[in-house]
Design a protein around this motif. Structure first.
Motif, short mmCIF file in Angstrom:
data_model
loop_
_atom_site.label_atom_id
_atom_site.label_comp_id
_atom_site.label_asym_id
_atom_site.label_seq_id
_atom_site.Cartn_x
_atom_site.Cartn_y
_atom_site.Cartn_z
N TYR A 146 0.80 -1.23 -0.12
CA TYR A 146 0.11 -0.01 -0.13
C TYR A 146 0.84 1.25 0.06
O TYR A 146 0.65 2.19 -0.77
CB TYR A 146 -0.81 0.00 1.25
N ILE A 147 1.64 1.34 0.77
CA ILE A 147 2.72 2.45 1.15
C ILE A 147 3.56 2.45 -0.15
O ILE A 147 3.99 3.55 -0.52
CB ILE A 147 3.53 2.36 2.21
N ALA A 202 3.85 6.38 -6.74
CA ALA A 202 3.01 7.26 -7.44
C ALA A 202 3.23 8.95 -7.33
O ALA A 202 2.91 9.64 -8.12
CB ALA A 202 1.52 7.28 -6.99
N LEU A 203 4.24 9.16 -6.36
CA LEU A 203 4.88 10.34 -5.91
C LEU A 203 5.60 10.82 -7.57
O LEU A 203 5.93 11.96 -7.48
CB LEU A 203 5.47 10.54 -4.94
N LEU A 204 6.42 9.93 -7.79
CA LEU A 204 7.40 10.19 -9.11
C LEU A 204 6.55 10.36 -10.32
O LEU A 204 6.23 9.30 -10.92
CB LEU A 204 8.32 8.85 -9.04
N SER A 205 6.44 11.41 -10.83
CA SER A 205 5.76 11.94 -11.92
C SER A 205 6.57 12.30 -13.12
O SER A 205 6.08 12.13 -14.26
CB SER A 205 4.51 12.98 -11.63
N TYR A 206 7.56 13.22 -12.54
CA TYR A 206 8.17 13.88 -13.52
C TYR A 206 9.09 13.21 -14.64
O TYR A 206 9.17 13.42 -15.80
CB TYR A 206 9.24 15.11 -13.10
N SER A 207 9.83 12.10 -14.05
CA SER A 207 10.87 11.52 -15.01
C SER A 207 10.03 10.68 -16.02
O SER A 207 10.55 10.77 -17.34
CB SER A 207 11.72 10.54 -14.07
N ASP A 208 8.89 10.03 -15.65
CA ASP A 208 8.02 9.40 -16.87
C ASP A 208 7.52 10.43 -17.70
O ASP A 208 7.59 10.13 -18.98
CB ASP A 208 6.98 8.47 -16.14
N PHE A 233 -5.89 2.46 -4.29
CA PHE A 233 -5.87 3.39 -5.38
C PHE A 233 -6.00 4.91 -5.21
O PHE A 233 -5.35 5.54 -5.75
CB PHE A 233 -6.97 2.74 -6.34
N VAL A 234 -6.99 5.13 -4.21
CA VAL A 234 -7.37 6.56 -3.75
C VAL A 234 -6.23 7.10 -3.33
O VAL A 234 -5.54 8.21 -3.46
CB VAL A 234 -8.65 6.56 -3.17
N PHE A 235 -5.51 6.31 -2.32
CA PHE A 235 -4.30 6.80 -1.85
C PHE A 235 -2.88 7.04 -2.58
O PHE A 235 -2.42 8.18 -2.67
CB PHE A 235 -3.55 5.98 -0.81
N SER A 236 -3.05 6.31 -3.86
CA SER A 236 -2.08 6.41 -4.90
C SER A 236 -2.43 7.73 -5.85
O SER A 236 -1.70 8.51 -6.26
CB SER A 236 -2.15 5.23 -5.95
N LEU A 237 -3.64 8.04 -6.02
CA LEU A 237 -4.27 9.23 -6.64
C LEU A 237 -3.70 10.52 -5.72
O LEU A 237 -3.34 11.30 -6.48
CB LEU A 237 -5.80 9.18 -6.87
#
Length: 263
Positions: A63-64, A70-76, A158-162
């Motif tokens: 879960y964690i 999910a915090l890693l957005s910029y590189s992708d 999933f909501v935690f990931s969002l």
């Protein structure tokens, strides 16, 4: 419906995140099982492998980890945008990919509990599921209660990931040096907010506390008729769906402002 391009981006992100998930999980398991085992051989102390496996909380761990990934957005984003993928396509594919990763990771966590922890400890699923302990008694049918607990685990993951996608997207708007200043500013504001809330509560605690408790009870599905009984899970499901929709729509607006930087 998804286009061929969107499906290919979903597959790319899913495979990338799944590989990262396995890598992190491997190191955690090495640190939690293999390292203590080797250390016990060296020192001559007793090591109970069965007990070590029983103590692993795989579901919450996944879960964690998924939330942190999910915090890693910029590189992708940088890789995909340079290959002709639009910001909207990237956002849509990321949401779908993390839906799949969240469902898969929690399914693995649930199977782990059933196949290993319950078998080894002899305890029932209710003892391992917080949802079942709080809301399980609301359902007349045990099978329905189990299905709802599984659905809640997947939905909450999933909501935690969002929420983490939104948080990571906001931080991605800033350069590396700016992120440090933003984190410092957030920590400062957090400390000030805690101090302010504490001060307000000291002065108006008797007036404010009951209202806060009523709000929390409402969000948790508790009412006066629930006293001594299982809580109603309807409101928690609604809370998750609303928070998930808000997080996903806000993350779309943030990702539309992404810019490619040379870092």
């Amino acid at each position: 419906m998804m286009t061929v391009k969107e499906k290919s981006v979903v597959f790319f992100l899913f495979k990338r995140v799944f590989r990262q998930l396995l890598y992190v999980l491997m190191w955690l398991l090495l640190g939690g099982i293999v390292f203590p085992m080797v250390l016990s051989f060296i020192t001559g102390t007793n090591y109970n492998l069965v007990e070590a496996i029983k103590n692993i909380t795989l579901g919450p761990m996944l879960y964690i980890i998924v939330g942190c990934l999910a915090l890693l957005s910029y590189s992708d984003f940088k890789v995909l945008i340079q290959n002709g993928i639009s910001r909207h396509t990237y956002w849509k594919a990321k949401i779908v990919a993390f839906l799949g990763i969240s469902a898969l990771s929690q399914a693995i966590g649930i199977l782990y509990v059933f196949l290993l922890k319950i078998t080894l400890s002899g305890l029932s699923w209710e003892k391992h599921s917080l949802f079942m302990q709080v809301y399980g008694g609301f359902f007349k049918n045990t099978t329905v209660a189990y299905l709802m607990s599984f659905l809640f685990a997947i939905l909450s993951s999933f909501v935690f990931s969002l929420g983490c996608i939104l948080t990571g997207s906001i931080f991605s708007l800033f350069a590396k040096k700016q992120r440090r200043l933003v984190i410092l500013a957030i920590l400062t504001l957090f400390i000030v907010a805690v101090a302010t809330i504490s001060n307000v509560y000291d002065k108006n605690g008797f007036t404010v506390a009951p209202k806060i408790i009523e709000l929390l009870n409402f969000l948790a599905g508790y009412d006066q008729s629930s006293a001594g009984k299982a809580l109603n899970p309807t409101m928690p499901f609604i809370d998750l769906i609303i928070f998930g929709l808000v997080s996903s729509l806000c993350s779309l607006q943030v990702m539309k402002r992404f810019k490619v930087r040379n870092e």
